[in-house]
Write a protein that holds these residues in place. Structure first.
Motif, PDB file in Angstrom:
ATOM      1  N   PRO A 275       0.834  -1.207   0.000  1.00  0.00           N
ATOM      2  CA  PRO A 275       0.000   0.000   0.000  1.00  0.00           C
ATOM      3  C   PRO A 275       0.862   1.248   0.000  1.00  0.00           C
ATOM      4  CG  PRO A 275       0.044  -0.989   2.190  1.00  0.00           C
ATOM      5  CD  PRO A 275       0.748  -1.947   1.280  1.00  0.00           C
ATOM      6  N   PRO A 276       0.300   2.394  -0.404  1.00  0.00           N
ATOM      7  CA  PRO A 276       1.061   3.649  -0.364  1.00  0.00           C
ATOM      8  C   PRO A 276       1.418   4.036   1.064  1.00  0.00           C
ATOM      9  CG  PRO A 276      -1.247   4.084  -0.814  1.00  0.00           C
ATOM     10  CD  PRO A 276      -1.067   2.599  -0.882  1.00  0.00           C
ATOM     11  N   VAL A 277       2.375   4.950   1.196  1.00  0.00           N
ATOM     12  CA  VAL A 277       2.902   5.346   2.497  1.00  0.00           C
ATOM     13  C   VAL A 277       2.729   6.852   2.671  1.00  0.00           C
ATOM     14  CG1 VAL A 277       4.968   5.483   3.941  1.00  0.00           C
ATOM     15  CG2 VAL A 277       4.587   3.477   2.490  1.00  0.00           C
ATOM     16  N   GLU A 278       2.247   7.249   3.846  1.00  0.00           N
ATOM     17  CA  GLU A 278       2.142   8.675   4.179  1.00  0.00           C
ATOM     18  C   GLU A 278       3.200   9.021   5.222  1.00  0.00           C
ATOM     19  OE1 GLU A 278      -1.042  11.169   6.618  1.00  0.00           O
ATOM     20  OE2 GLU A 278      -1.748  10.779   4.557  1.00  0.00           O
ATOM     21  N   ILE A 279       4.057   9.988   4.896  1.00  0.00           N
ATOM     22  CA  ILE A 279       5.132  10.395   5.802  1.00  0.00           C
ATOM     23  C   ILE A 279       5.164  11.916   5.895  1.00  0.00           C
ATOM     24  CG2 ILE A 279       6.528   8.358   5.322  1.00  0.00           C
ATOM     25  CD1 ILE A 279       8.218  10.024   3.436  1.00  0.00           C
ATOM     26  N   LYS A 280       5.917  12.417   6.874  1.00  0.00           N
ATOM     27  CA  LYS A 280       6.071  13.857   7.066  1.00  0.00           C
ATOM     28  C   LYS A 280       7.548  14.192   7.181  1.00  0.00           C
ATOM     29  CE  LYS A 280       1.740  14.642   9.624  1.00  0.00           C
ATOM     30  NZ  LYS A 280       1.166  15.158  10.892  1.00  0.00           N
ATOM     31  N   ASP A 281       7.906  15.396   6.723  1.00  0.00           N
ATOM     32  CA  ASP A 281       9.263  15.856   6.939  1.00  0.00           C
ATOM     33  C   ASP A 281       9.324  16.677   8.218  1.00  0.00           C
ATOM     34  OD1 ASP A 281       8.263  18.383   6.369  1.00  0.00           O
ATOM     35  OD2 ASP A 281       9.153  18.480   4.358  1.00  0.00           O
ATOM     36  N   SER A 282      10.486  17.234   8.539  1.00  0.00           N
ATOM     37  CA  SER A 282      10.676  17.950   9.801  1.00  0.00           C
ATOM     38  C   SER A 282       9.859  19.229   9.882  1.00  0.00           C
ATOM     39  CB  SER A 282      12.164  18.273   9.987  1.00  0.00           C
ATOM     40  OG  SER A 282      12.644  19.061   8.908  1.00  0.00           O
TER      41      SER A 282
END
Length: 453
Positions: A275-282
């Motif tokens: 599945p797709p991945v949701e991430i955040k940067d700083s």
């Protein structure tokens, strides 16, 4: 009635348009100078070690970069090629390709492992403080062999896609512990797919074939809490952001505070497999990512741009393209994906998988041909790739690992350009005639290396 299938096909067809616009986006990025005021990968090491952890650079290696393709478990092939490089030079990859390491999907795992630093025991001594690569290339080969049956083997009998590796009691998720999610999926499929609840979501036709929870656990055990800045040389990872509908390259220069695990998951989220991945940067910016191979399975152009950017930042002037050296390592490509008659008789259902494979192999081969025209195939650029039969090309089949390891070992002993490349990186001068390879010739690529001394 077949909403999941049609929606899935729309997603696949959507990615076919990505490669049409990528060439324009890349050319614009390559020709437009960027603000590179961020701290470089080498100088962003911890204060106690950054001064001495940096590998010894010279004029050749400072302009020599590495590009590694995506390809699932077929990543054992480039890992074995790079193990041969390390064995012959007696140096880690991070001390040879100091202009930068670039990888897509499984290639991202490889370059992160080779670029990240570790203070544990390692056969290579880098610097005076004991800062060493997290992995040697041979250890990455062993990583693929040790975990080949685990990475693509995390689904339950009803096709549950539980992205949490543990249930509410802290135990690993099993078919029983995630039964509630399976019931939800069953209810939805009763309305859309005639109640189908098959294993692996109909081999990826009705959803992601595998759950990434075990793979994520494996990555966290491997990379821990390391950030992109925790590297010995600049490194970058290719992915695609669904929110902005554009390619994203996370690198140690501009995204140093991002988690290695997050960017590795983002680059390996291959549609129909994970599945797709949701991430955040700083800064809190959200990215919804799928596998970078959907637009740049062979990231050689990103490697070229990264090398030019880093050189511009460090030396304040432009890098002559004729002085750049690129080693690009593939993961194998099919001899033939589909027949004319097969395409002629098939509809959307039958073409989903071939479309994905054509997108991966087609963009990789196009990148290879174009970069060879730009840099010169023998003088500045070496590509290592192998053609595979259908049974040896499955990126999620554990059986390919041992086979491709053997193929890589055989290729290393007969690849003239690679052998000459290693000879001149090692000796830095023209070898006596009796010490040359058995062809008795000096390739244009090797001569190009000599011109930099």
């Amino acid at each position: 009635m077949f909403l999941p299938l049609s929606s899935h096909v729309k997603v696949i067809l959507h990615f076919l348009t990505i490669s049409l616009s990528f060439a324009h986006d890349f050319a614009q990025a390559l020709l437009t100078p960027r603000d590179l005021t961020a701290t470089s990968a080498m100088s962003s090491l911890p204060a106690a070690s950054s001064a001495n952890a940096r590998p010894e650079f010279d004029l050749i290696t400072r302009r020599t970069c590495l590009s590694v393709d995506g390809g699932g478990l077929r990543g054992v092939f480039p890992a074995a090629i790079l193990a041969h490089v390390e064995q012959n030079l007696g140096k880690p990859i991070s001390s040879v390709f100091t202009a930068g390491l670039t990888g897509t999907s499984t290639g991202a795992l490889i370059v992160l492992g080779l670029a990240a630093f570790s203070r544990t025991s390692n056969p290579f001594a880098v610097g005076t403080t004991g800062v060493q690569p997290l992995f040697t290339a041979q250890e990455l080969v062993n990583f693929y062999k040790d975990h080949k049956s685990e990475i693509f083997n995390d689904h339950c009998c009803l096709g549950c896609q539980d992205n949490n590796p543990q249930d509410s009691t802290g135990h690993n998720c099993t078919c029983c512990s995630c039964f509630g999610n399976c019931l939800k999926k069953m209810f939805w499929n009763c309305l859309t797919c005639l109640g189908c609840c098959s294993v692996e979501n109909c081999c990826g036709l009705c959803g992601s074939r595998y759950d990434r929870s075990h793979f994520e656990q494996l990555l966290r055990a491997t990379f821990g809490d390391r950030k992109l800045k925790d590297v010995l040389v600049p490194v970058q990872v290719v992915t695609f952001d669904l929110l902005s509908n554009s390619p994203i390259v996370f690198n140690s220069v501009d995204h140093g505070d991002m988690s290695m695990v997050d960017v590795a998951l983002a680059s390996t989220a291959a549609p129909t497999f994970f599945p797709p991945v949701e991430i955040k940067d700083s800064r809190g910016v959200v990215y919804q990512c799928v596998d970078g191979g959907m637009h740049e399975n062979n990231p050689v152009f990103s490697a070229l741009a990264f090398t030019i950017e880093n050189y511009r930042k460090e030396f304040g002037n432009e890098l002559d393209l004729n002085s750049i050296r690129i080693l690009s390592v593939g993961t194998g490509r099919k001899n033939r994906i589909a027949s004319f008659d097969g395409f002629n008789r098939s509809g959307l259902c039958g073409l989903v998988r071939p479309i994905i494979e054509i997108s991966l192999d087609g963009t990789s081969e196009a990148a290879h041909r174009n970069i060879a025209h730009i840099l010169g195939k023998n003088e500045n650029y070496v590509r290592i790739q192998v053609n595979l039969d259908s049974q040896d090309s499955k990126m999620d089949d554990p059986k390919v690992v041992n086979h491709l390891h053997g193929v890589a070992n055989q290729l290393c002993s007969s690849h003239t350009e690679l052998r000459m490349f290693l000879q001149y990186l090692s000796h830095g001068q023209l070898l006596p005639e009796e010490d040359r390879d058995n062809t008795g010739n000096v390739s244009q690529f090797a001569q190009g290396l000599l011109s930099d001394l």
